[in-house]
Write a protein that holds these residues in place. Structure first.
Motif, PDB file in Angstrom:
ATOM      1  N   ARG A   1      21.824   7.588  -1.224  1.00 18.32           N
ATOM      2  CA  ARG A   1      22.587   7.174  -2.677  1.00 18.32           C
ATOM      3  C   ARG A   1      23.291   8.270  -3.027  1.00 18.32           C
ATOM      4  O   ARG A   1      24.531   7.929  -3.620  1.00 18.32           O
ATOM      5  N   ARG A   2      22.826   9.470  -3.117  1.00 16.46           N
ATOM      6  CA  ARG A   2      23.604  10.702  -3.717  1.00 16.46           C
ATOM      7  C   ARG A   2      24.801  10.874  -2.940  1.00 16.46           C
ATOM      8  O   ARG A   2      26.029  11.161  -3.481  1.00 16.46           O
ATOM      9  N   VAL A   3      24.909  10.766  -1.869  1.00 16.38           N
ATOM     10  CA  VAL A   3      26.082  10.857  -0.546  1.00 16.38           C
ATOM     11  C   VAL A   3      27.217   9.836  -1.344  1.00 16.38           C
ATOM     12  O   VAL A   3      28.421  10.310  -1.369  1.00 16.38           O
ATOM     13  N   LEU A   4      26.520   8.559  -1.341  1.00 14.22           N
ATOM     14  CA  LEU A   4      27.633   7.510  -1.766  1.00 14.22           C
ATOM     15  C   LEU A   4      28.099   7.654  -2.960  1.00 14.22           C
ATOM     16  O   LEU A   4      29.237   7.356  -3.481  1.00 14.22           O
ATOM     17  N   GLU A   5      27.222   8.013  -4.164  1.00 14.22           N
ATOM     18  CA  GLU A   5      27.776   8.116  -5.334  1.00 14.22           C
ATOM     19  C   GLU A   5      28.542   9.338  -5.535  1.00 14.22           C
ATOM     20  O   GLU A   5      29.396   9.327  -6.308  1.00 14.22           O
ATOM     21  N   ALA A   6      28.601  10.465  -4.480  1.00 13.11           N
ATOM     22  CA  ALA A   6      29.660  11.400  -4.690  1.00 13.11           C
ATOM     23  C   ALA A   6      30.976  11.004  -4.206  1.00 13.11           C
ATOM     24  O   ALA A   6      31.964  11.858  -4.338  1.00 13.11           O
ATOM     25  N   GLY A   7      31.044   9.917  -3.585  1.00 16.50           N
ATOM     26  CA  GLY A   7      32.271   9.298  -3.203  1.00 16.50           C
ATOM     27  C   GLY A   7      32.535   9.469  -1.577  1.00 16.50           C
ATOM     28  O   GLY A   7      33.351   9.176  -1.036  1.00 16.50           O
ATOM     29  N   MET A   8      31.352   9.770  -0.739  1.00 14.48           N
ATOM     30  CA  MET A   8      31.469   9.845   0.726  1.00 14.48           C
ATOM     31  C   MET A   8      31.341   8.401   1.267  1.00 14.48           C
ATOM     32  O   MET A   8      30.946   7.524   0.516  1.00 14.48           O
ATOM     33  N   ASN A   9      32.041   8.106   2.368  1.00  9.35           N
ATOM     34  CA  ASN A   9      32.071   6.887   2.872  1.00  9.35           C
ATOM     35  C   ASN A   9      30.884   6.371   3.700  1.00  9.35           C
ATOM     36  O   ASN A   9      30.558   5.114   3.698  1.00  9.35           O
ATOM     37  N   GLU A  10      30.195   7.419   4.310  1.00 12.41           N
ATOM     38  CA  GLU A  10      28.873   7.104   5.125  1.00 12.41           C
ATOM     39  C   GLU A  10      28.060   8.493   5.212  1.00 12.41           C
ATOM     40  O   GLU A  10      28.430   9.403   4.888  1.00 12.41           O
ATOM     41  N   HIS A  11      26.934   8.073   5.385  1.00 15.92           N
ATOM     42  CA  HIS A  11      25.734   9.141   5.542  1.00 15.92           C
ATOM     43  C   HIS A  11      25.146   9.108   6.800  1.00 15.92           C
ATOM     44  O   HIS A  11      24.703   8.102   7.461  1.00 15.92           O
ATOM     45  N   LEU A  12      25.172  10.219   7.814  1.00  9.75           N
ATOM     46  CA  LEU A  12      24.582  10.248   9.030  1.00  9.75           C
ATOM     47  C   LEU A  12      23.552  11.282   8.877  1.00  9.75           C
ATOM     48  O   LEU A  12      23.519  12.660   8.567  1.00  9.75           O
ATOM     49  N   GLY A  13      22.147  10.853   9.391  1.00  8.58           N
ATOM     50  CA  GLY A  13      21.344  11.875   9.399  1.00  8.58           C
ATOM     51  C   GLY A  13      21.227  12.392  10.805  1.00  8.58           C
ATOM     52  O   GLY A  13      21.550  11.923  11.878  1.00  8.58           O
ATOM     53  N   GLU A  14      20.967  13.864  10.656  1.00 10.79           N
ATOM     54  CA  GLU A  14      20.944  14.785  11.811  1.00 10.79           C
ATOM     55  C   GLU A  14      19.320  14.668  12.550  1.00 10.79           C
ATOM     56  O   GLU A  14      18.472  14.691  11.818  1.00 10.79           O
ATOM     57  N   PRO A  15      19.106  14.750  13.754  1.00 14.94           N
ATOM     58  CA  PRO A  15      20.235  14.893  14.702  1.00 14.94           C
ATOM     59  C   PRO A  15      20.709  13.466  15.059  1.00 14.94           C
ATOM     60  O   PRO A  15      19.855  12.427  14.981  1.00 14.94           O
ATOM     61  N   MET A  16      21.853  13.377  15.376  1.00 14.34           N
ATOM     62  CA  MET A  16      22.526  11.978  15.652  1.00 14.34           C
ATOM     63  C   MET A  16      23.270  12.224  17.125  1.00 14.34           C
ATOM     64  O   MET A  16      23.501  13.271  17.665  1.00 14.34           O
ATOM     65  N   GLY A  17      23.158  11.036  17.905  1.00 15.87           N
ATOM     66  CA  GLY A  17      23.956  10.812  19.009  1.00 15.87           C
ATOM     67  C   GLY A  17      25.478  10.837  19.002  1.00 15.87           C
ATOM     68  O   GLY A  17      26.085  10.366  17.865  1.00 15.87           O
ATOM     69  N   SER A  18      26.265  11.181  20.067  1.00 18.22           N
ATOM     70  CA  SER A  18      27.496  11.251  19.996  1.00 18.22           C
ATOM     71  C   SER A  18      28.159   9.817  19.607  1.00 18.22           C
ATOM     72  O   SER A  18      29.139   9.718  19.069  1.00 18.22           O
ATOM     73  N   GLU A  19      27.369   8.816  20.306  1.00 12.55           N
ATOM     74  CA  GLU A  19      27.759   7.464  20.394  1.00 12.55           C
ATOM     75  C   GLU A  19      27.869   6.936  18.821  1.00 12.55           C
ATOM     76  O   GLU A  19      28.896   6.328  18.205  1.00 12.55           O
ATOM     77  N   VAL A  20      26.757   7.359  18.071  1.00 14.44           N
ATOM     78  CA  VAL A  20      26.887   7.002  16.504  1.00 14.44           C
ATOM     79  C   VAL A  20      27.641   7.860  15.690  1.00 14.44           C
ATOM     80  O   VAL A  20      28.326   7.062  14.827  1.00 14.44           O
ATOM     81  N   LEU A  21      28.089   9.001  16.178  1.00 12.44           N
ATOM     82  CA  LEU A  21      29.195   9.641  15.405  1.00 12.44           C
ATOM     83  C   LEU A  21      30.610   9.071  15.676  1.00 12.44           C
ATOM     84  O   LEU A  21      31.324   8.729  14.595  1.00 12.44           O
ATOM     85  N   LEU A  22      30.672   8.819  16.935  1.00  9.06           N
ATOM     86  CA  LEU A  22      32.247   8.009  17.342  1.00  9.06           C
ATOM     87  C   LEU A  22      32.320   6.886  16.627  1.00  9.06           C
ATOM     88  O   LEU A  22      33.525   6.256  15.927  1.00  9.06           O
ATOM     89  N   LYS A  23      31.263   5.819  16.512  1.00 11.60           N
ATOM     90  CA  LYS A  23      31.270   4.707  15.746  1.00 11.60           C
ATOM     91  C   LYS A  23      31.515   4.831  14.424  1.00 11.60           C
ATOM     92  O   LYS A  23      32.459   3.935  13.763  1.00 11.60           O
ATOM     93  N   THR A  24      30.966   5.653  13.739  1.00 13.61           N
ATOM     94  CA  THR A  24      31.155   5.851  12.401  1.00 13.61           C
ATOM     95  C   THR A  24      32.581   6.217  12.066  1.00 13.61           C
ATOM     96  O   THR A  24      33.003   5.796  10.938  1.00 13.61           O
ATOM     97  N   ILE A  25      33.136   7.167  12.826  1.00 11.19           N
ATOM     98  CA  ILE A  25      34.494   7.664  12.621  1.00 11.19           C
ATOM     99  C   ILE A  25      35.425   6.607  12.935  1.00 11.19           C
ATOM    100  O   ILE A  25      36.244   6.360  12.014  1.00 11.19           O
ATOM    101  N   ALA A  26      35.425   5.812  14.109  1.00 13.85           N
ATOM    102  CA  ALA A  26      36.046   4.467  14.198  1.00 13.85           C
ATOM    103  C   ALA A  26      35.988   3.543  13.075  1.00 13.85           C
ATOM    104  O   ALA A  26      37.143   2.959  12.644  1.00 13.85           O
ATOM    105  N   LYS A  27      34.799   3.199  12.472  1.00 19.70           N
ATOM    106  CA  LYS A  27      34.725   2.460  11.258  1.00 19.70           C
ATOM    107  C   LYS A  27      35.190   2.944  10.005  1.00 19.70           C
ATOM    108  O   LYS A  27      36.015   2.063   9.143  1.00 19.70           O
ATOM    109  N   SER A  28      35.279   4.343   9.782  1.00 24.47           N
ATOM    110  CA  SER A  28      35.843   4.952   8.622  1.00 24.47           C
ATOM    111  C   SER A  28      37.411   4.816   8.699  1.00 24.47           C
ATOM    112  O   SER A  28      38.229   5.075   7.820  1.00 24.47           O
TER     113      SER A  28
END
Length: 70
Positions: A43-70
């Motif tokens: 919630r704090r991340v989105l309120e600050a104006g960020m588009n998405e929140h990814l929790g670490e650790p994350m796989g590269s597939e999740v990161l690439l999908k999130t980047i493509a979506k943004s």
């Protein structure tokens, strides 16, 4: 963007970017990368104006999908 950066925290940096006078400040994708994965953290991340929140650790597939979506 790392939420826990040493000089300027990610939430502060995102707010600075979003509310700056730059023409594309509202369109730049900002993705939070953080070990803080609670609902309140997201919630704090989105309120600050960020588009998405990814929790670490994350796989590269999740990161690439999130980047493509943004």
């Amino acid at each position: 963007m790392d939420v826990m950066m040493p000089v300027m925290a990610g939430l502060e940096a995102a707010r600075y970017i979003r509310w700056s006078n730059k023409a594309n400040a509202r369109d730049i994708p900002i993705i939070a990368m953080t070990a803080n994965a609670f609902t309140e953290d997201r919630r704090r991340v989105l309120e600050a104006g960020m588009n998405e929140h990814l929790g670490e650790p994350m796989g590269s597939e999740v990161l690439l999908k999130t980047i493509a979506k943004s």
